[in-house]
Design a protein around this motif. Structure first.
Motif, PDB file in Angstrom:
ATOM      1  N   HIS A 102       0.543  -1.188  -0.299  1.00  0.00           N
ATOM      2  CA  HIS A 102       0.073   0.217  -0.035  1.00  0.00           C
ATOM      3  C   HIS A 102       0.550   1.217  -0.045  1.00  0.00           C
ATOM      4  O   HIS A 102       1.988   1.216   0.326  1.00  0.00           O
ATOM      5  N   ASP A 104       0.353   5.037   1.860  1.00  0.00           N
ATOM      6  CA  ASP A 104      -0.394   5.606   3.279  1.00  0.00           C
ATOM      7  C   ASP A 104      -1.267   6.977   2.795  1.00  0.00           C
ATOM      8  O   ASP A 104      -0.673   7.659   2.157  1.00  0.00           O
ATOM      9  N   HIS A 258       4.485  -0.384  -0.093  1.00  0.00           N
ATOM     10  CA  HIS A 258       6.008  -0.753   0.616  1.00  0.00           C
ATOM     11  C   HIS A 258       4.821  -2.099   1.673  1.00  0.00           C
ATOM     12  O   HIS A 258       3.843  -1.707   1.188  1.00  0.00           O
ATOM     13  N   ARG A 272       5.132   5.725  13.783  1.00  0.00           N
ATOM     14  CA  ARG A 272       5.157   6.357  12.854  1.00  0.00           C
ATOM     15  C   ARG A 272       4.869   7.877  12.486  1.00  0.00           C
ATOM     16  O   ARG A 272       4.009   8.353  13.159  1.00  0.00           O
TER      17      ARG A 272
HETATM   18 FE   LIG Z   1       2.129   2.008   5.779  1.00  0.00          FE
END
Ligand SMILES: [Fe+2]
Length: 293
Positions: A102, A104, A258, A272
């Motif tokens: 995917h 983000d 990723h 993150r």
């Molecule tokens: Fe991600």
């Protein structure tokens, strides 16, 4: 600042000899250029506190807090927590995030420019993040599929990747699907979109968040996505990064898809942060707007 190229199918670089906590605007601009040029930048030896991490990332642009609060750090909601451990018996963040391919926020109009990730707990060996370059991917799909992606609009839809939360118990599946679809409705977008900074064409799709092409039925889309990603996810085209303590990875979220790959033994926590580049034109309000001229 020293640069060291990392061998692999993506021309990633490792940067050493800097401390992001004290980096000035010129250094941040240099790193931004490196992110767009190399797509993945690894900055070694960045032992931040949580606050220092947020402050360092905010030098690159506006940090966006994730739209679902179950992923938030208890003290710094901007930090998205992926973790296998509990804190005093309380679940923090979400376990096993992103094991599928995917990008983000791909299902929102404005995807993030940069993704920052750092491990804060890393037990055992072999914890990796995998990447595929979706600019390069365009050059290796069949001419027939190449034509199809350039002439189409695709539909992004994250509902099948929704993680069930405590508050969802007792809900019927159709009720839950309706709620998730309201929270993040399917989005139309050009299938190939020029990168807002580099201008390079990007095949902006993923198996995790893209349903398929507008105008195809569900069966046709399932077949199309399977055939396309059999080519895109060629094993030789996957760049794999194995984490070490105090690493900070920053990548170009628009150019790459990723995946956190297969589970490995040992507990982990990663933090993150997701950032919109504040440079003029870097973040259009509707990336790949299908109705734009
Ligand atoms: Fe991600």
């Amino acid at each position: 600042m020293q640069l060291h190229e990392i061998n692999g199918v993506i021309n990633a670089v490792e940067i050493s000899g800097i401390d992001l906590r004290t980096a000035d605007a010129a250094t941040i601009n240099t790193i931004k250029q490196r992110i767009y040029q190399h797509k993945i930048v690894v900055i070694k030896n960045q032992p931040f506190s949580d606050k220092e991490y947020v402050d360092a990332a905010s030098k690159f642009g506006q940090i966006e807090t994730y739209f679902q609060s179950n992923y938030h750090h208890p003290d710094y909601p901007e930090i998205f927590v992926s973790s296998s451990v509990k804190n005093k018996g309380k679940k923090i963040g979400v376990k096993g995030t992103g094991r599928y391919w995917h990008c983000d926020y791909q299902f929102f109009r404005k995807p993030f420019s940069f993704v920052f990730i750092r491990p804060v707990l890393l037990q055992g060996k072999g914890r990796k993040t995998l990447y595929v370059d979706m600019e390069q991917a365009l050059s290796r799909i069949t001419p027939e599929m190449h034509k199809q992606v350039y002439e189409s609009i695709c539909i992004h839809d994250p509902k099948m990747k929704y993680k069930i939360q405590e508050g969802d118990i007792d809900k019927a599946i159709d009720e839950l699907i309706a709620e998730v679809s309201k929270l993040a409705p399917p989005l139309r977008r050009k299938t190939v979109v020029p990168h807002p900074v580099t201008g390079k064409d990007i095949l902006f799709m993923s198996p995790g968040f893209t349903h398929g092409l507008e105008g195809l039925n569900d069966e046709e889309n399932a077949l199309f996505m399977e055939r396309l990603f059999a080519e895109v996810l060629d094993e030789e085209q996957i760049f794999s990064y194995e984490w070490s303590e105090n690493d900070l990875l920053i990548w170009d979220n628009v150019s790459l898809i990723h995946s956190s790959g297969a589970a490995v033994p040992g507990d982990y926590t990663t933090h993150r942060l997701t950032v919109y580049d504040d440079a003029p034109g870097a973040c259009p309000d509707y990336f790949g707007d299908p109705d734009a001229a």
